[in-house]
Design a protein around this motif. Structure first.
Motif, PDB file in Angstrom:
ATOM      1  N   LEU A   1      27.798 -11.269   3.189  1.00 32.19           N
ATOM      2  CA  LEU A   1      26.853 -12.391   2.708  1.00 32.19           C
ATOM      3  C   LEU A   1      26.497 -13.678   2.268  1.00 32.19           C
ATOM      4  O   LEU A   1      27.916 -14.364   0.928  1.00 32.19           O
ATOM      5  CB  LEU A   1      25.767 -11.290   1.453  1.00 32.19           C
ATOM      6  N   GLU A   2      26.099 -14.655   2.773  1.00 31.61           N
ATOM      7  CA  GLU A   2      25.703 -15.862   2.021  1.00 31.61           C
ATOM      8  C   GLU A   2      24.524 -15.839   1.041  1.00 31.61           C
ATOM      9  O   GLU A   2      23.396 -15.270   1.892  1.00 31.61           O
ATOM     10  CB  GLU A   2      25.667 -16.613   2.787  1.00 31.61           C
ATOM     11  N   LEU A   3      24.267 -16.695  -0.272  1.00 34.42           N
ATOM     12  CA  LEU A   3      23.075 -16.270  -0.805  1.00 34.42           C
ATOM     13  C   LEU A   3      22.231 -17.742  -0.281  1.00 34.42           C
ATOM     14  O   LEU A   3      22.840 -18.628  -0.651  1.00 34.42           O
ATOM     15  CB  LEU A   3      23.605 -15.974  -1.879  1.00 34.42           C
TER      16      LEU A   3
ATOM     17  N   ASP B   1       9.490  -3.825   3.488  1.00 34.74           N
ATOM     18  CA  ASP B   1       9.701  -4.499   4.485  1.00 34.74           C
ATOM     19  C   ASP B   1      10.878  -4.398   4.499  1.00 34.74           C
ATOM     20  O   ASP B   1      11.862  -4.334   5.467  1.00 34.74           O
ATOM     21  CB  ASP B   1       8.996  -5.461   5.450  1.00 34.74           C
ATOM     22  N   VAL B   2      12.012  -5.525   3.606  1.00 31.09           N
ATOM     23  CA  VAL B   2      13.107  -6.027   3.151  1.00 31.09           C
ATOM     24  C   VAL B   2      14.117  -4.920   3.145  1.00 31.09           C
ATOM     25  O   VAL B   2      15.359  -4.596   4.235  1.00 31.09           O
ATOM     26  CB  VAL B   2      13.424  -7.361   2.577  1.00 31.09           C
ATOM     27  N   LEU B   3      13.663  -4.065   2.403  1.00 31.38           N
ATOM     28  CA  LEU B   3      14.306  -2.926   2.211  1.00 31.38           C
ATOM     29  C   LEU B   3      15.083  -1.798   2.832  1.00 31.38           C
ATOM     30  O   LEU B   3      15.820  -1.193   3.654  1.00 31.38           O
ATOM     31  CB  LEU B   3      14.248  -2.188   0.965  1.00 31.38           C
ATOM     32  N   THR B   4      13.425  -1.129   4.299  1.00 37.18           N
ATOM     33  CA  THR B   4      13.449  -1.300   5.563  1.00 37.18           C
ATOM     34  C   THR B   4      14.743  -1.609   6.423  1.00 37.18           C
ATOM     35  O   THR B   4      15.562  -1.495   7.062  1.00 37.18           O
ATOM     36  CB  THR B   4      12.133  -0.701   5.774  1.00 37.18           C
ATOM     37  N   ARG B   5      14.246  -2.902   6.444  1.00 38.69           N
ATOM     38  CA  ARG B   5      15.334  -3.705   7.481  1.00 38.69           C
ATOM     39  C   ARG B   5      16.393  -4.101   7.938  1.00 38.69           C
ATOM     40  O   ARG B   5      17.399  -4.458   8.111  1.00 38.69           O
ATOM     41  CB  ARG B   5      14.240  -4.929   7.459  1.00 38.69           C
ATOM     42  N   LYS B   6      16.712  -4.512   6.087  1.00 37.30           N
ATOM     43  CA  LYS B   6      17.951  -5.205   6.072  1.00 37.30           C
ATOM     44  C   LYS B   6      18.490  -3.728   4.213  1.00 37.30           C
ATOM     45  O   LYS B   6      19.505  -5.402   3.473  1.00 37.30           O
ATOM     46  CB  LYS B   6      17.613  -7.079   4.964  1.00 37.30           C
TER      47      LYS B   6
ATOM     48  N   ASP C   1      21.424  -2.625   4.571  1.00 36.46           N
ATOM     49  CA  ASP C   1      22.808  -2.867   4.369  1.00 36.46           C
ATOM     50  C   ASP C   1      23.397  -4.139   3.744  1.00 36.46           C
ATOM     51  O   ASP C   1      24.003  -3.590   3.182  1.00 36.46           O
ATOM     52  CB  ASP C   1      22.963  -2.453   5.826  1.00 36.46           C
ATOM     53  N   LEU C   2      21.968  -4.655   3.842  1.00 33.75           N
ATOM     54  CA  LEU C   2      22.836  -6.231   3.485  1.00 33.75           C
ATOM     55  C   LEU C   2      22.529  -5.874   1.908  1.00 33.75           C
ATOM     56  O   LEU C   2      22.926  -6.263   1.280  1.00 33.75           O
ATOM     57  CB  LEU C   2      21.551  -7.282   3.856  1.00 33.75           C
ATOM     58  N   ILE C   3      21.349  -4.912   1.767  1.00 38.75           N
ATOM     59  CA  ILE C   3      21.017  -4.502  -0.167  1.00 38.75           C
ATOM     60  C   ILE C   3      22.105  -3.677  -0.447  1.00 38.75           C
ATOM     61  O   ILE C   3      22.450  -4.506  -1.686  1.00 38.75           O
ATOM     62  CB  ILE C   3      19.669  -4.263   0.459  1.00 38.75           C
ATOM     63  N   ASP C   4      22.549  -3.021  -0.340  1.00 39.48           N
ATOM     64  CA  ASP C   4      23.622  -1.923  -0.452  1.00 39.48           C
ATOM     65  C   ASP C   4      24.708  -3.592  -0.929  1.00 39.48           C
ATOM     66  O   ASP C   4      24.999  -3.137  -1.914  1.00 39.48           O
ATOM     67  CB  ASP C   4      23.895  -0.903   0.379  1.00 39.48           C
ATOM     68  N   ARG C   5      25.161  -3.976   0.234  1.00 33.28           N
ATOM     69  CA  ARG C   5      25.878  -4.783   0.215  1.00 33.28           C
ATOM     70  C   ARG C   5      25.996  -5.988  -1.210  1.00 33.28           C
ATOM     71  O   ARG C   5      26.593  -6.568  -1.841  1.00 33.28           O
ATOM     72  CB  ARG C   5      26.027  -5.657   0.963  1.00 33.28           C
ATOM     73  N   TYR C   6      24.986  -6.200  -1.671  1.00 39.29           N
ATOM     74  CA  TYR C   6      24.216  -7.331  -2.404  1.00 39.29           C
ATOM     75  C   TYR C   6      24.337  -6.439  -3.663  1.00 39.29           C
ATOM     76  O   TYR C   6      25.891  -6.881  -5.033  1.00 39.29           O
ATOM     77  CB  TYR C   6      22.983  -7.301  -2.339  1.00 39.29           C
ATOM     78  N   ALA C   7      24.193  -5.042  -3.564  1.00 46.34           N
ATOM     79  CA  ALA C   7      24.389  -4.579  -4.977  1.00 46.34           C
ATOM     80  C   ALA C   7      25.780  -4.655  -5.385  1.00 46.34           C
ATOM     81  O   ALA C   7      26.239  -4.658  -6.284  1.00 46.34           O
ATOM     82  CB  ALA C   7      23.163  -3.338  -5.138  1.00 46.34           C
ATOM     83  N   LYS C   8      26.596  -4.135  -4.497  1.00 43.75           N
ATOM     84  CA  LYS C   8      28.040  -4.035  -4.777  1.00 43.75           C
ATOM     85  C   LYS C   8      28.442  -5.298  -5.273  1.00 43.75           C
ATOM     86  O   LYS C   8      29.191  -5.569  -6.377  1.00 43.75           O
ATOM     87  CB  LYS C   8      28.774  -3.317  -3.468  1.00 43.75           C
ATOM     88  N   ALA C   9      28.520  -6.113  -4.483  1.00 38.87           N
ATOM     89  CA  ALA C   9      28.743  -8.135  -4.729  1.00 38.87           C
ATOM     90  C   ALA C   9      27.863  -8.127  -6.110  1.00 38.87           C
ATOM     91  O   ALA C   9      29.259  -8.914  -6.963  1.00 38.87           O
ATOM     92  CB  ALA C   9      28.501  -9.126  -3.727  1.00 38.87           C
TER      93      ALA C   9
ATOM     94  N   GLN D   1      14.106   2.894  -6.330  1.00 36.56           N
ATOM     95  CA  GLN D   1      15.664   1.999  -5.772  1.00 36.56           C
ATOM     96  C   GLN D   1      17.001   2.375  -6.079  1.00 36.56           C
ATOM     97  O   GLN D   1      17.424   1.448  -5.020  1.00 36.56           O
ATOM     98  CB  GLN D   1      14.936   1.935  -4.487  1.00 36.56           C
ATOM     99  N   THR D   2      17.625   2.404  -7.683  1.00 35.53           N
ATOM    100  CA  THR D   2      18.382   2.084  -7.651  1.00 35.53           C
ATOM    101  C   THR D   2      19.905   2.899  -7.154  1.00 35.53           C
ATOM    102  O   THR D   2      19.254   3.813  -6.287  1.00 35.53           O
ATOM    103  CB  THR D   2      18.535   1.928  -9.231  1.00 35.53           C
ATOM    104  N   GLN D   3      20.830   1.810  -7.422  1.00 35.43           N
ATOM    105  CA  GLN D   3      22.595   2.715  -6.317  1.00 35.43           C
ATOM    106  C   GLN D   3      22.609   3.599  -7.338  1.00 35.43           C
ATOM    107  O   GLN D   3      22.745   4.058  -8.626  1.00 35.43           O
ATOM    108  CB  GLN D   3      23.214   1.919  -6.325  1.00 35.43           C
ATOM    109  N   PRO D   4      22.746   4.965  -6.455  1.00 40.08           N
ATOM    110  CA  PRO D   4      22.887   4.963  -4.398  1.00 40.08           C
ATOM    111  C   PRO D   4      21.793   4.665  -3.990  1.00 40.08           C
ATOM    112  O   PRO D   4      20.728   5.881  -5.084  1.00 40.08           O
ATOM    113  CB  PRO D   4      23.639   6.253  -4.184  1.00 40.08           C
ATOM    114  N   PHE D   5      20.936   4.576  -3.518  1.00 43.38           N
ATOM    115  CA  PHE D   5      19.380   5.006  -3.015  1.00 43.38           C
ATOM    116  C   PHE D   5      18.934   6.139  -2.752  1.00 43.38           C
ATOM    117  O   PHE D   5      19.224   6.706  -2.467  1.00 43.38           O
ATOM    118  CB  PHE D   5      19.173   3.526  -1.502  1.00 43.38           C
ATOM    119  N   ASN D   6      17.634   5.903  -3.768  1.00 45.23           N
ATOM    120  CA  ASN D   6      16.993   7.689  -3.289  1.00 45.23           C
ATOM    121  C   ASN D   6      16.688   7.185  -1.850  1.00 45.23           C
ATOM    122  O   ASN D   6      16.303   6.705  -1.020  1.00 45.23           O
ATOM    123  CB  ASN D   6      15.853   7.743  -3.638  1.00 45.23           C
TER     124      ASN D   6
END
Length: 322
Positions: A59-61, A224-229, A231-239, A316-321
């Motif tokens: 990811l790049e922020l 819409d972001v959560l639907t389309r991205k 995997d990226l949101i998952d990675r963001y939460a871990k980072a 929708q906290t980790q792990p995502f519902n």
């Protein structure tokens, strides 16, 4: 055939080993809205990016700094950013009930131990009980500091004047110049001025019992972001969580924060010791939901409490519902 298998087995193993790395060979960009440039909580994306933690997760922020949770909420609803940090929980619930395309992906701050109100050292105001007819500031409408001011007014039954003053740095200036009587602050903002005897603390957010029990600020995304991205949101939460662990365990994080924020080292060390324990920034659990909904109805953010089903959609906290 056996010879071919022996020759290609190491190659196949190497491919399997490199597959996760190859997946992140092309970094993806996420736009982040972070409040209060210079605050410890708001610096998590910045410091994690400097340390290469988000890049390690592919990811790049792009970081946009806002004046408070209300502004952050607006940027997420409009789709201007992908993730918003530190949005007021009650405001998020209210916007969701009105149909805003929002989801909570994690807590930002629980218990609010770092938020307090200051007055000039020569002010006659000693506590919130002395605030009748005086201005008491918050950042932006709907921010957690706004909710706290309303709770103070109710708890102390005092007719203070809620006043929006924007960022913590702008508020400190407003207090010093007499534009506002009681200014909100978040450590380490104001600590040096307190040490120098220019201002003094008149109240803490944690003085309010309901605040101590609740997650006052949350991380949000546009639906819409959560639907389309996802995997990226998952990675963001871990980072993000990895960055938080690093910030509380590595002196390099403190050095980077001092360079980024410009704060006095003594004020920052006091902040970490007495104002922002690591537990308060946990992301996994949104606490005090029932009490938060009571407040949201009382202060007219909600027309009625959200149902269990609605909360299951919103949070929708980790792990995502699913």
């Amino acid at each position: 055939m056996k010879l071919i298998n022996r020759l290609f087995a190491p190659v196949a193993g190497l491919v399997l080993l490199l597959t996760p790395l190859l997946a992140f060979a092309q970094t993806a960009t996420l736009k982040i809205a972070s409040p209060q440039r210079g605050s410890w909580e708001g610096a998590i994306p910045e410091l994690g990016q400097q340390a290469g933690i988000f890049r390690k997760h592919g990811l790049e922020l792009e970081i946009l700094y806002t004046a408070g949770g209300g502004e952050t909420l607006q940027t997420v609803v409009s789709g201007a950013v992908d993730v918003g940090l530190s949005a007021g929980t009650l405001s998020v619930m209210g916007a969701f009930q009105k149909g805003a395309p929002l989801r909570i992906i994690g807590a930002s701050s629980s218990g609010s131990p770092e938020v307090f109100w200051i007055a000039k050292a020569d002010s006659p105001i000693k506590s919130v009980a002395d605030a009748a007819g005086r201005t008491m500031s918050y950042s932006t409408s709907g921010a957690s500091s706004h909710i706290a001011v309303m709770r103070f007014i109710e708890q102390f039954k005092v007719a203070a004047k809620p006043t929006a003053t924007g960022s913590a740095s702008a508020t400190l200036t407003a207090v010093m110049t007499g534009q506002v009587d009681m200014g909100w602050a978040v450590a380490p903002f104001g600590l040096k001025e307190i040490a120098d005897g220019k201002v003094r603390i008149i109240a803490y957010a944690k003085d309010i019992e309901a605040v101590r029990k609740q997650t006052s600020r949350v991380q949000i995304v546009n639906t819409d972001v959560l639907t389309r991205k996802r995997d990226l949101i998952d990675r963001y939460a871990k980072a993000y969580d990895e960055t938080l662990d690093w910030m509380y365990s590595n002196e390099d994080a403190l050095k980077r924060y001092l360079a980024f924020s410009g704060f006095d080292e003594a004020a920052v060390r006091e902040t970490l010791k007495n104002f922002i324990p690591k537990w308060s920034l946990q992301t996994q659990s949104v606490n005090g939901i029932d009490e938060a909904m009571e407040d949201a109805v009382k202060y007219k953010y909600l027309t009625k409490p959200l149902t269990k089903e609605e909360l299951g959609v919103l949070i929708q906290t980790q792990p995502f519902n699913k």
